[in-house]
Design an enzyme around this catalytic site. Structure first.
Site, PDB file in Angstrom:
ATOM      1  N   HIS A 139      44.073  30.037  37.671  1.00 16.88           N
ATOM      2  CA  HIS A 139      43.184  29.619  39.104  1.00 16.88           C
ATOM      3  C   HIS A 139      43.428  28.292  38.943  1.00 16.88           C
ATOM      4  CE1 HIS A 139      40.987  33.810  37.278  1.00 16.88           C
ATOM      5  NE2 HIS A 139      41.364  33.703  38.354  1.00 16.88           N
ATOM      6  N   ASN A 178      46.358  32.663  52.542  1.00 11.49           N
ATOM      7  CA  ASN A 178      46.871  32.681  51.458  1.00 11.49           C
ATOM      8  C   ASN A 178      47.753  34.381  51.373  1.00 11.49           C
ATOM      9  OD1 ASN A 178      46.822  34.214  48.563  1.00 11.49           O
ATOM     10  ND2 ASN A 178      44.295  33.348  48.659  1.00 11.49           N
ATOM     11  N   ARG A 204      48.171  28.270  50.000  1.00 17.03           N
ATOM     12  CA  ARG A 204      48.178  28.839  48.200  1.00 17.03           C
ATOM     13  C   ARG A 204      49.616  29.178  48.162  1.00 17.03           C
ATOM     14  NH1 ARG A 204      45.767  33.690  44.749  1.00 17.03           N
ATOM     15  NH2 ARG A 204      45.783  32.624  43.090  1.00 17.03           N
ATOM     16  N   GLU A 263      38.090  27.989  46.639  1.00 12.28           N
ATOM     17  CA  GLU A 263      39.687  27.914  46.695  1.00 12.28           C
ATOM     18  C   GLU A 263      39.598  27.451  48.008  1.00 12.28           C
ATOM     19  OE1 GLU A 263      39.556  31.167  43.876  1.00 12.28           O
ATOM     20  OE2 GLU A 263      41.232  30.349  42.967  1.00 12.28           O
ATOM     21  N   ARG A 286      43.515  44.058  32.851  1.00 13.13           N
ATOM     22  CA  ARG A 286      44.728  43.150  32.334  1.00 13.13           C
ATOM     23  C   ARG A 286      44.468  43.232  30.908  1.00 13.13           C
ATOM     24  NH1 ARG A 286      45.810  38.260  35.868  1.00 13.13           N
ATOM     25  NH2 ARG A 286      45.399  39.337  38.384  1.00 13.13           N
TER      26      ARG A 286
END
Ligand code: ADP
Length: 398
Positions: free
Chosen positions: A182, A7, A93, A385, A241
């Site tokens: 996601h 990643n 990823r 993940e 956010r």
């Protein structure tokens, strides 16, 4: 089968080496290269049995970082591989696959070009992901590289849910639409819930609540809607956010606060959410501590978060035409019984009944927290993940 999962961020590179024959203890080694391209870079490496190593070395770019990762994996002292050829494939990823990728793919020149074509949609992430891919191609020639996209799982969302009511030509010209993110996590936890319920047709709402948060509606294993949009800014409020706001606020603030595009972008992505509302922190633990000490804005930020998550759960129950299970995952979803309780407190009319002892008890990897009588099952499922990326990569390799 041994799979290296990578990643890559703009100045970091996380990795995990899996031996999928050794599930559930499949992690052979993992680590993180930090400050790539910046002074003071270092590599933190940990073997599956918990031995930790710190390597301080210059990493001017991702290629050097990947070479150091390989050195760590092969090291005579703490190595876990005797030869690089033991690695069957590398899974990367990749954040944005646009409309081109509805599943994982083996990387070739055409795939690389398609990932580059998505740079405008994910300017911070896709170029960094590509640096990881190109570095691994150089350092591990002959070993298959696979791209696993955050957006792919949501490509089953129908157009009535992914279109924005803007002039249609903008969709054609700029690919302006909802993509969702996601996806690897929503897929992983919903698959687990379907297995636990032994029901491949279950209607599931998955709540991935972490620094970034998104909620997804999943019908018989297919995503039919999700709260993030064209970018990860949309949906519920997050660490920094803002989530959903009236879009007119953007033009209003640009005029009345005299903000440039970049300043508004930073305001909404980096200075809002938990941090912006509370003025305390972007981290849920800090917010809970401050709220417990009587900080009203920290309390407000948490209440806003729970309220918005509840609204999405209600909305997705409507989108799915009912709900069989609600799944909580990621840092907040897995660790905050009080917030789970708050989010579900108004949803009793759906037949949801939390078992408070289970909710506040020790949470296993896949924990039921609803009562036996609850019409809707509620689970906390730890997301993984990296394991999902390794499994997708292995499936393409074999
Ligand atoms: P990321 O989106 O970066 O992967 P994570 O899934 O790790 O994020 O989630 C990070 C969030 O989870 C932070 O807000 C953190 O405060 C919260 N979190 C992690 N552990 C706990 C805990 N024990 N109690 C409350 N919040 C927690």
């Amino acid at each position: 089968m041994k799979i290296l999962v990578v990643n890559a961020g703009s100045s970091s590179l996380k990795y995990q080496l899996f031996d999928l024959e050794r599930l559930p203890r499949a992690v052979v080694a993992s680590g993180l290269c930090e400050r790539i391209g910046i002074d003071g870079s270092n590599l933190k490496h940990e073997t599956g049995d918990g031995r930790e190593y710190n390597v301080e070395a210059e990493m001017p770019d991702h290629t050097v970082a990947v070479k150091l990762v390989i050195d760590a994996l092969l090291s005579a002292e703490h190595g876990v591989l005797s030869s690089l050829s033991e690695v069957d494939a590398v899974g990367h990823r990749v954040v944005h696959g646009g409309e081109k990728f509805a599943s994982s793919v083996i990387i070739d020149e055409e795939v690389k070009q398609a990932i580059k074509d998505c740079y405008p949609l994910a300017p911070l992430h896709n170029p960094a992901n590509m640096m990881g891919i190109e570095a691994c191609e150089k350092a591990m020639p002959g070993i298959s590289q696979v791209a696993v996209f955050d957006t792919a799982f949501h490509q089953t969302i129908p157009n009535k849910a992914y279109m924005y009511a803007l002039p249609y030509e903008l969709y054609k010209k700029h690919a302006v639409r909802r993509y969702g993110f996601h996806g690897t996590s929503h897929a992983f936890v919903s698959e687990k819930a379907m297995q636990l319920m032994d029901n491949p047709n279950a209607k599931i709402i998955t709540c991935h609540l972490g620094n970034g948060s998104s909620i997804a509606a999943i019908d018989a294993g297919k995503s039919i809607d999700t709260s993030m949009g064209m970018t990860p800014l949309a949906g519920v409020p997050m660490g920094t956010r803002c989530g959903d706001i009236d879009p007119a606020i953007v033009t209003y603030l640009s005029e009345h606060e005299n903000l440039t595009r970049a300043e508004i972008d930073s305001l909404m992505n980096k200075q809002s959410g938990f941090f912006g509302v509370s003025g305390v922190s972007s981290d849920c633990r800090d917010l809970q501590a401050a709220a417990d000490d009587g900080n009203e804005r920290a309390e407000l930020a948490l209440r806003m978060f729970c309220y918005n998550c509840s609204k999405y759960i209600g909305a997705y129950t409507a989108a799915l035409g009912g709900v069989d299970a609600i799944v909580f995952t990621a840092g907040i979803g897995e660790n905050t019984p009080r917030l789970r309780e708050d989010m579900l407190s108004k949803l009793g009319y759906l037949g949801i009944e939390l078992d408070q002892e289970l909710n506040y008890g020790k949470i296993g990897d896949a924990q039921l927290i609803s009562t036996e009588n609850s019409k809707v099952k509620v689970y906390v499922i730890r997301t993984n993940e990296e394991l999902k990326i390794a499994q997708e990569t292995a499936a393409l390799k074999s």
